[in-house]
Write a protein that holds these residues in place. Structure first.
Motif, PDB file in Angstrom:
ATOM      1  N   ALA A  63       9.654 -59.442 -63.304  1.00  0.00           N
ATOM      2  CA  ALA A  63      10.124 -58.574 -62.803  1.00  0.00           C
ATOM      3  C   ALA A  63       9.635 -57.802 -61.442  1.00  0.00           C
ATOM      4  CB  ALA A  63       9.416 -56.931 -63.752  1.00  0.00           C
ATOM      5  N   VAL A  64       8.404 -58.177 -60.683  1.00  0.00           N
ATOM      6  CA  VAL A  64       7.768 -57.820 -59.397  1.00  0.00           C
ATOM      7  C   VAL A  64       9.452 -59.058 -58.686  1.00  0.00           C
ATOM      8  CG1 VAL A  64       5.952 -58.564 -57.797  1.00  0.00           C
ATOM      9  CG2 VAL A  64       5.878 -56.667 -59.676  1.00  0.00           C
TER      10      VAL A  64
ATOM     11  N   ALA B  79       4.123 -52.504 -50.348  1.00  0.00           N
ATOM     12  CA  ALA B  79       4.145 -54.005 -50.621  1.00  0.00           C
ATOM     13  C   ALA B  79       4.433 -55.163 -50.714  1.00  0.00           C
ATOM     14  CB  ALA B  79       5.005 -54.294 -52.551  1.00  0.00           C
ATOM     15  N   LEU B  80       5.221 -55.109 -49.334  1.00  0.00           N
ATOM     16  CA  LEU B  80       6.032 -56.266 -48.621  1.00  0.00           C
ATOM     17  C   LEU B  80       4.476 -56.525 -47.262  1.00  0.00           C
ATOM     18  CD1 LEU B  80       9.460 -55.540 -48.399  1.00  0.00           C
ATOM     19  CD2 LEU B  80       8.756 -57.521 -49.215  1.00  0.00           C
TER      20      LEU B  80
ATOM     21  N   TYR C  25       4.814 -66.564 -50.762  1.00  0.00           N
ATOM     22  CA  TYR C  25       5.012 -65.969 -51.425  1.00  0.00           C
ATOM     23  C   TYR C  25       5.893 -65.759 -53.062  1.00  0.00           C
ATOM     24  CZ  TYR C  25       4.233 -61.506 -54.395  1.00  0.00           C
ATOM     25  OH  TYR C  25       4.452 -60.535 -55.495  1.00  0.00           O
ATOM     26  N   CYS C  26       7.252 -66.221 -52.640  1.00  0.00           N
ATOM     27  CA  CYS C  26       8.159 -66.383 -53.519  1.00  0.00           C
ATOM     28  C   CYS C  26       7.611 -67.458 -54.619  1.00  0.00           C
ATOM     29  CB  CYS C  26       9.526 -65.822 -52.844  1.00  0.00           C
ATOM     30  SG  CYS C  26       9.591 -64.044 -52.547  1.00  0.00           S
TER      31      CYS C  26
ATOM     32  N   ALA D 117      -0.323 -55.987 -54.305  1.00  0.00           N
ATOM     33  CA  ALA D 117       0.922 -55.841 -54.340  1.00  0.00           C
ATOM     34  C   ALA D 117       2.115 -55.696 -55.339  1.00  0.00           C
ATOM     35  CB  ALA D 117       1.700 -56.665 -52.687  1.00  0.00           C
ATOM     36  N   GLU D 118       1.343 -56.252 -56.189  1.00  0.00           N
ATOM     37  CA  GLU D 118       2.436 -55.679 -57.603  1.00  0.00           C
ATOM     38  C   GLU D 118       1.572 -54.999 -58.170  1.00  0.00           C
ATOM     39  OE1 GLU D 118       1.814 -60.127 -56.037  1.00  0.00           O
ATOM     40  OE2 GLU D 118      -0.537 -59.094 -56.281  1.00  0.00           O
ATOM     41  N   LEU D 119       0.773 -54.395 -58.170  1.00  0.00           N
ATOM     42  CA  LEU D 119       0.653 -53.332 -58.930  1.00  0.00           C
ATOM     43  C   LEU D 119       1.167 -51.946 -57.750  1.00  0.00           C
ATOM     44  CD1 LEU D 119      -2.983 -53.379 -59.121  1.00  0.00           C
ATOM     45  CD2 LEU D 119      -1.787 -53.101 -60.874  1.00  0.00           C
ATOM     46  N   LEU D 120       1.749 -52.418 -57.008  1.00  0.00           N
ATOM     47  CA  LEU D 120       2.195 -51.186 -55.941  1.00  0.00           C
ATOM     48  C   LEU D 120       3.484 -51.557 -56.537  1.00  0.00           C
ATOM     49  CD1 LEU D 120       0.954 -52.391 -52.445  1.00  0.00           C
ATOM     50  CD2 LEU D 120       1.567 -49.798 -53.546  1.00  0.00           C
ATOM     51  N   VAL D 121       4.097 -52.288 -56.759  1.00  0.00           N
ATOM     52  CA  VAL D 121       5.404 -52.283 -57.348  1.00  0.00           C
ATOM     53  C   VAL D 121       5.579 -52.233 -58.494  1.00  0.00           C
ATOM     54  CG1 VAL D 121       7.303 -54.391 -57.774  1.00  0.00           C
ATOM     55  CG2 VAL D 121       6.381 -54.598 -55.459  1.00  0.00           C
TER      56      VAL D 121
END
Length: 119
Positions: free
Chosen positions: A8-9, A26-27, A39-40, A53-57
């Motif tokens: 999902a992220v 997050a970016l 990262y991707c 970053a993932e927690l923010l998203v």
């Protein structure tokens, strides 16, 4: 991080240019350490561990307030309790305080991108 949450992220940050713009914090957290391209590539792997970053998203994506804690003794205290160190989705949490019922997810940070559910 489960495969579903990680994907999902990835979908929001890596696969959708328009959606990605909604997650500027997050970016920034991602690109401090590495390029977005790198990262991707990494987030698609099953051994990828999520962090800030993932927690923010996920907080915004799932409309879920998340609070991260550390053990009190790691912050110079003598007790066996926990101290909140970061809150994601505080705007969501405040909306839910106004009569809606949504429990906060509480995570215990145990170092280097490792979180355990705190119950």
């Amino acid at each position: 991080m489960t495969d579903e949450l990680r994907m999902a992220v990835k979908e929001v940050i890596c696969d959708n240019d328009k959606e990605r713009l909604k997650y500027e914090e997050a970016l920034i957290a991602i690109t401090v350490d590495e390029s977005l391209r790198r990262y991707c590539q990494r987030i698609g792997r099953p051994d990828f561990w999520g962090g800030e970053a993932e927690l923010l998203v996920l907080s915004r994506l799932c409309s879920q307030p998340i609070v991260v804690y550390i053990p009190e003794h790691e912050h110079g205290g003598w007790g066996s309790g926990f101290i909140p160190i970061q809150e994601y989705g505080s705007d969501i949490h405040n909306d839910f305080k106004k009569g809606k019922t949504r429990k906060v997810v509480r995570l215990l940070y145990t170092g280097r991108n490792h979180y355990d559910l705190l119950v």
